[in-house]
Scaffold this active site. Structure first.
Site, PDB file in Angstrom:
ATOM      1  N   GLU A 133     -13.857 -21.990 -37.678  1.00 23.06           N
ATOM      2  CA  GLU A 133     -14.141 -22.056 -36.242  1.00 23.06           C
ATOM      3  C   GLU A 133     -15.227 -21.032 -35.867  1.00 23.06           C
ATOM      4  O   GLU A 133     -16.130 -21.334 -35.094  1.00 23.06           O
ATOM      5  CB  GLU A 133     -12.844 -21.768 -35.473  1.00 23.06           C
ATOM      6  CG  GLU A 133     -12.927 -21.991 -33.986  1.00 23.06           C
ATOM      7  CD  GLU A 133     -11.597 -21.753 -33.290  1.00 23.06           C
ATOM      8  OE1 GLU A 133     -10.632 -21.301 -33.952  1.00 23.06           O
ATOM      9  OE2 GLU A 133     -11.518 -22.002 -32.069  1.00 23.06           O
ATOM     10  N   ASP A 155     -14.190 -18.383 -23.631  1.00 21.67           N
ATOM     11  CA  ASP A 155     -13.038 -17.959 -22.845  1.00 21.67           C
ATOM     12  C   ASP A 155     -12.900 -16.456 -22.590  1.00 21.67           C
ATOM     13  O   ASP A 155     -12.796 -16.025 -21.468  1.00 21.67           O
ATOM     14  CB  ASP A 155     -11.766 -18.466 -23.516  1.00 21.67           C
ATOM     15  CG  ASP A 155     -11.903 -19.923 -23.960  1.00 21.67           C
ATOM     16  OD1 ASP A 155     -12.900 -20.560 -23.615  1.00 21.67           O
ATOM     17  OD2 ASP A 155     -10.992 -20.413 -24.644  1.00 21.67           O
TER      18      ASP A 155
HETATM   19  C1  9WN Z   1      -9.468 -23.478 -24.224  1.00 25.57           C
HETATM   20  C2  9WN Z   1     -11.645 -26.402 -28.320  1.00 25.57           C
HETATM   21  C3  9WN Z   1     -11.907 -25.236 -27.395  1.00 25.57           C
HETATM   22  C4  9WN Z   1     -13.421 -24.969 -27.171  1.00 25.57           C
HETATM   23  C5  9WN Z   1     -13.685 -23.665 -26.466  1.00 25.57           C
HETATM   24  C6  9WN Z   1     -12.964 -22.552 -27.213  1.00 25.57           C
HETATM   25  C7  9WN Z   1     -11.478 -22.861 -27.289  1.00 25.57           C
HETATM   26  C8  9WN Z   1      -9.597 -23.327 -25.730  1.00 25.57           C
HETATM   27  C9  9WN Z   1      -8.575 -22.355 -26.285  1.00 25.57           C
HETATM   28  O1  9WN Z   1     -11.286 -24.090 -27.976  1.00 25.57           O
HETATM   29  O2  9WN Z   1     -10.951 -22.896 -25.977  1.00 25.57           O
HETATM   30  O3  9WN Z   1     -10.367 -24.459 -23.769  1.00 25.57           O
HETATM   31  O4  9WN Z   1      -7.388 -22.710 -26.318  1.00 25.57           O
HETATM   32  O5  9WN Z   1      -8.940 -21.241 -26.664  1.00 25.57           O
HETATM   33  O6  9WN Z   1     -13.174 -21.310 -26.579  1.00 25.57           O
HETATM   34  O7  9WN Z   1     -15.063 -23.417 -26.404  1.00 25.57           O
HETATM   35  O8  9WN Z   1     -13.951 -26.012 -26.419  1.00 25.57           O
HETATM   36  O9  9WN Z   1     -12.354 -26.231 -29.507  1.00 25.57           O
END
Ligand code: 9WN
Length: 418
Positions: free
Chosen positions: A386, A158
């Site tokens: 994470e 992101d």
């Molecule tokens: C937005 C769920 C997701 C991953 C992404 C990570 C994070 C979300 C967030 O979490 O993104 O999609 O709210 O930050 O960057 O890679 O799929 O684990």
């Protein structure tokens, strides 16, 4: 972890921070789950494939309406039910990297008899074809044979520094309006998550896409980028589709040809100065001058002309394979490198696992084994964090994170690497 984070037929990325189903998380989760229960791994993918849109897109998030207050933006923001072609369940309109065919093939191979008995591959195949068809027909915004992403969330990385330039031209939804909702900060340290300024722009882009009915043909997109990781993963998924087609008695050749075309189409994204591939802003034509882990992922592709350069960069001062903890998400030598903040430096299991596979594929089995061992050690030591500091291994983000557990388990049970 995989049992604990289960909800209905899918698995939550983390019970607090991420209370819905995420697209590429489910693929990585299935890769681990296949060792525990091939049937559950099939269901993990099937539940996501069941949320496919009529145009073939697989959504970034499938929402649980009961948890809509716990994550933003949620089902009430997207109102997907009002958009023609959306599925029966509420979803986001955006997508995430196409790792699903690779996961489906691995799940099939984990127990081919069970897969045949349930018709898993036969049912997944047309949906995976439609998903890749969506990328080919709706997302080639640059006209060069690559898929474009229309939001940083679509990269799965992101707040990568690769998006700083393109995002700087996007209006901040906070200007003159209310603040942005941040339920994520109830579960994570604000200094580790994307900033409010980034969220203001993320929400502006998402709202605009929603308000244009998630129409990819809309000429007014304010963020359109070609991401080397997204496209390399798509090419790798085409190679997986060749195997899927062969397993079903079909023709592997069109998928292999597509993978070669995608590999060739990536070439203009290579930056000799960085020694990696780099994202291109389709609106300006500019390559972003930042080396991130996304630019190393084309190493997965067997016919890549730049493999030697990428290996040198991975082993060199920017990513320090062997001495850094796993693989940093951003260049360790860059001024903007940040040890703790999300995709601006820390090491993640997903990208590290992909590079373990890439190293193995290139015959660097000892390095693949050592990197895999680091991932497993770090996962166990820190309660499946994470992401971690690439210099000293300090854990960050949420704990009990599903794909960290799934991918550590997969490496543990890998006959060559475990
Ligand atoms: C937005 C769920 C997701 C991953 C992404 C990570 C994070 C979300 C967030 O979490 O993104 O999609 O709210 O930050 O960057 O890679 O799929 O684990």
């Amino acid at each position: 972890m995989l049992l604990r984070n289960r909800a209905a037929l899918h698995t939550l990325p983390a019970t607090g921070l991420y209370p819905h189903q995420w697209s590429w998380d489910s693929a990585f989760t299935a890769i681990g789950l296949r060792h525990v229960s091939p049937r559950r791994a099939q269901q993990e993918l099937e539940s996501l494939l069941g949320a496919q849109w009529a145009d073939g897109r697989l959504p970034q998030i499938v929402f649980d309406r009961q948890r809509d207050e716990d994550y933003s933006p949620g089902a009430a923001f997207w109102r997907s039910e009002e958009i023609p072609g959306s599925p029966a369940v509420p979803t986001a309109g955006l997508v995430q990297p196409p790792v699903h065919a690779r996961a489906a093939l691995a799940v099939h191979r984990a127990d081919e008899a069970e897969s045949r008995r349930r018709g898993f591959l036969e049912r997944a195949h047309p949906r995976l074809l439609a998903w890749h068809g969506y990328l080919r027909t709706r997302r080639d915004r640059g006209g060069r044979g690559l898929a474009s992403i229309v939001h940083p969330w679509e990269s799965g990385m992101d707040n990568s520094p690769a998006w700083d330039g393109p995002l700087s031209r996007v209006p901040d939804v906070r200007a003159g309006g209310p603040g942005v909702p941040r339920p994520d900060l109830r579960h994570a340290d604000p200094s580790e998550r994307p900033s409010n300024a980034e969220y203001g722009r993320y929400l502006h882009l998402a709202a605009r896409y929603r308000d244009h009915r998630c129409d990819d043909a809309d000429a007014g997109h304010e963020f359109v980028c070609e991401d080397p990781a997204f496209n390399a993963l798509w090419a790798d998924a085409e190679l997986a589709m060749a195997e899927v087609a062969a397993a079903l008695g079909g023709d592997r050749a069109p998928h292999e040809a597509r993978a070669r075309e995608l590999t060739a189409a990536l070439e203009p994204l290579f930056s000799p100065a960085l020694g990696t591939y780099a994202a291109r802003d389709v609106r300006t034509g500019e390559l972003q001058r930042v080396a991130t882990v996304a630019g190393l992922l084309p190493l997965l592709l067997p016919h890549l002309p730049r493999a030697a350069e990428l290996l040198a960069t991975l082993r060199g001062p920017r990513f320090r394979l062997g001495t850094a903890v796993m693989v940093p998400s951003h260049d360790l030598t860059a001024a903007g490198f940040d040890r703790a903040r999300y995709w601006r430096g820390p090491s993640w299991s997903s990208t590290t696992w992909l590079l373990v596979q890439a190293l193995r594929g290139r015959g660097a089995v000892a390095e693949a084994r050592a990197l895999g061992a680091q991932l497993r050690r770090s996962a166990l030591q820190h309660g499946f964090a994470e992401y971690v500091d690439p210099i000293d291994g300090t854990p960050h983000g949420t704990r009990a994170f599903t794909w960290t557990a799934a991918l550590a388990l997969d490496l543990e049970l890998d006959p060559e690497l475990g």
